[in-house]
Design a protein around this motif. Structure first.
Motif, short mmCIF file in Angstrom:
data_model
loop_
_atom_site.label_atom_id
_atom_site.label_comp_id
_atom_site.label_asym_id
_atom_site.label_seq_id
_atom_site.Cartn_x
_atom_site.Cartn_y
_atom_site.Cartn_z
N GLU A 270 0.83 -1.21 0.00
CA GLU A 270 0.00 0.00 0.00
C GLU A 270 0.87 1.26 0.00
OE1 GLU A 270 -4.17 -0.39 2.36
OE2 GLU A 270 -2.38 -0.82 3.57
N ALA A 271 1.89 1.25 0.84
CA ALA A 271 2.75 2.42 0.95
C ALA A 271 3.44 2.72 -0.37
CB ALA A 271 3.78 2.20 2.06
N SER B 178 1.05 4.25 -2.80
CA SER B 178 0.61 5.59 -2.40
C SER B 178 1.70 6.64 -2.55
CB SER B 178 0.14 5.56 -0.93
OG SER B 178 -0.94 4.66 -0.77
N ASP B 179 2.89 6.23 -2.99
CA ASP B 179 4.02 7.14 -3.13
C ASP B 179 3.81 8.04 -4.35
OD1 ASP B 179 6.43 8.45 -3.39
OD2 ASP B 179 7.67 6.65 -3.18
N ARG B 180 3.43 9.29 -4.12
CA ARG B 180 3.14 10.21 -5.22
C ARG B 180 4.41 10.64 -5.97
NH1 ARG B 180 -1.33 8.68 -3.48
NH2 ARG B 180 -3.22 9.98 -3.47
N PRO C 86 5.04 7.40 -8.93
CA PRO C 86 3.71 6.84 -9.16
C PRO C 86 3.71 5.52 -9.92
CG PRO C 86 4.11 8.68 -10.63
CD PRO C 86 5.26 8.66 -9.67
N ARG D 221 -7.47 -3.43 -0.74
CA ARG D 221 -6.62 -2.36 -0.22
C ARG D 221 -5.61 -1.86 -1.24
NH1 ARG D 221 -4.74 -4.48 5.62
NH2 ARG D 221 -3.37 -2.65 5.41
N ALA E 266 -5.41 1.88 -2.86
CA ALA E 266 -4.18 2.68 -2.77
C ALA E 266 -3.71 3.14 -4.14
CB ALA E 266 -3.09 1.87 -2.07
N ALA F 61 -6.38 5.77 -6.07
CA ALA F 61 -6.49 7.12 -5.53
C ALA F 61 -5.55 8.06 -6.27
CB ALA F 61 -6.17 7.12 -4.03
N GLY F 62 -4.29 7.64 -6.46
CA GLY F 62 -3.33 8.46 -7.20
C GLY F 62 -3.64 8.50 -8.68
#
Length: 257
Positions: A70-71, A74-76, A79, A116, A120, A123-124
């Motif tokens: 997930e992390a 989620s790293d913008r 990506p 999950r 994650a 979203a990005g």
């Protein structure tokens, strides 16, 4: 260059996705439990195709493993443009013959992790207005066949629903529903395969090529082979009561031994 994250990347369908995407010039994030195999795979794909291949060791049957994936998603700053939720396994045995712990672990990997990680990633992707998710399910999703089939049916329904909710956002979601594929899946589960007819087996690389074509066409469910398309067409016409008996007998004939 775009980046794809693949779970269950070191073997079978996951490895076939890694080969195809590396060939197409995508950088990769390879996720699996075996660090040594991941590093060997990353080196090979980098050397062959000149792409960057990142390694993430994670066991998606654990909270820590899901959280680490997930992390990364989620790293913008780095990506991920395509997520392939491929990690999965089978349990040998009928209902009540498999331990409850193993049944719950299957739901953790097949359902909770898929939910999950998809959330994650998308979203990005929604913020950027582009991206894709392939959730690997199975033709077992369409027949009443135990916890495995039920978990894959959840994957299909979830993916279709999320695809509708994200329609028009630039994010595509697709459930991939293969039949029997020559991978390590059955061996790891201790399942015999000698009784499965040769015509029912699919090649992982051809499967992935068909899946990528279906994703590009905007399909939300992909059954990427004419043989299995015909079988699933017959399944839709069969009464549920009759279908339950047939799939139970077929599972004993062509399934785990």
């Amino acid at each position: 260059m775009t980046t794809a994250l693949i779970t269950g990347a070191t073997a079978g369908i996951g490895a076939a996705f890694a080969r195809r995407l590396a060939t197409d010039g995508h950088n990769l994030v390879l996720v699996a439990r075996d660090t040594e195999r991941l590093q060997e795979q990353a080196t090979e794909l980098h050397d062959l195709h000149g792409i960057e291949a990142e390694v993430l060791t994670a066991d998606l049957s654990t909270e820590a493993g899901i959280a680490s994936a997930e992390a990364r998603l989620s790293d913008r700053r780095h990506p991920v443009d395509l997520l392939v939720n491929n990690a999965g396994f089978g349990n040998k045995g009928r209902f009540l013959e498999v331990s409850m712990a193993d049944e719950l672990t299957m739901l953790k990997v097949h359902c909770e992790a898929v939910l999950r990680l998809t959330a994650a990633a998308t979203a990005g992707m929604k913020e950027r207005g582009r991206g894709g998710v392939v959730n690997v399910a199975s033709v077992a999703a369409f027949v009443p066949r135990g916890t495995y089939g039920a978990s894959k049916a959840w994957v299909v329904q979830f993916t279709q629903g999320a695809a509708r909710d994200l329609a028009g956002s630039g994010v595509r979601l697709m459930a991939l529903c293969p039949g029997f594929v020559r991978t390590e899946f059955h061996e790891r589960a201790g399942m015999g395969t000698d009784n499965i007819p040769a015509w029912m087996w699919l090649d992982a690389d051809k499967l992935v090529a068909a899946a990528m074509g279906d994703l590009a066409r905007g399909k939300t469910v992909s059954v990427p082979d004419p043989r299995y398309k015909a079988l699933m067409g017959a399944v839709k016409l069969a009464p549920r009561g009759l279908l339950g008996g047939i799939t139970s007998k077929t599972g004993r004939k062509y399934g785990p031994q």
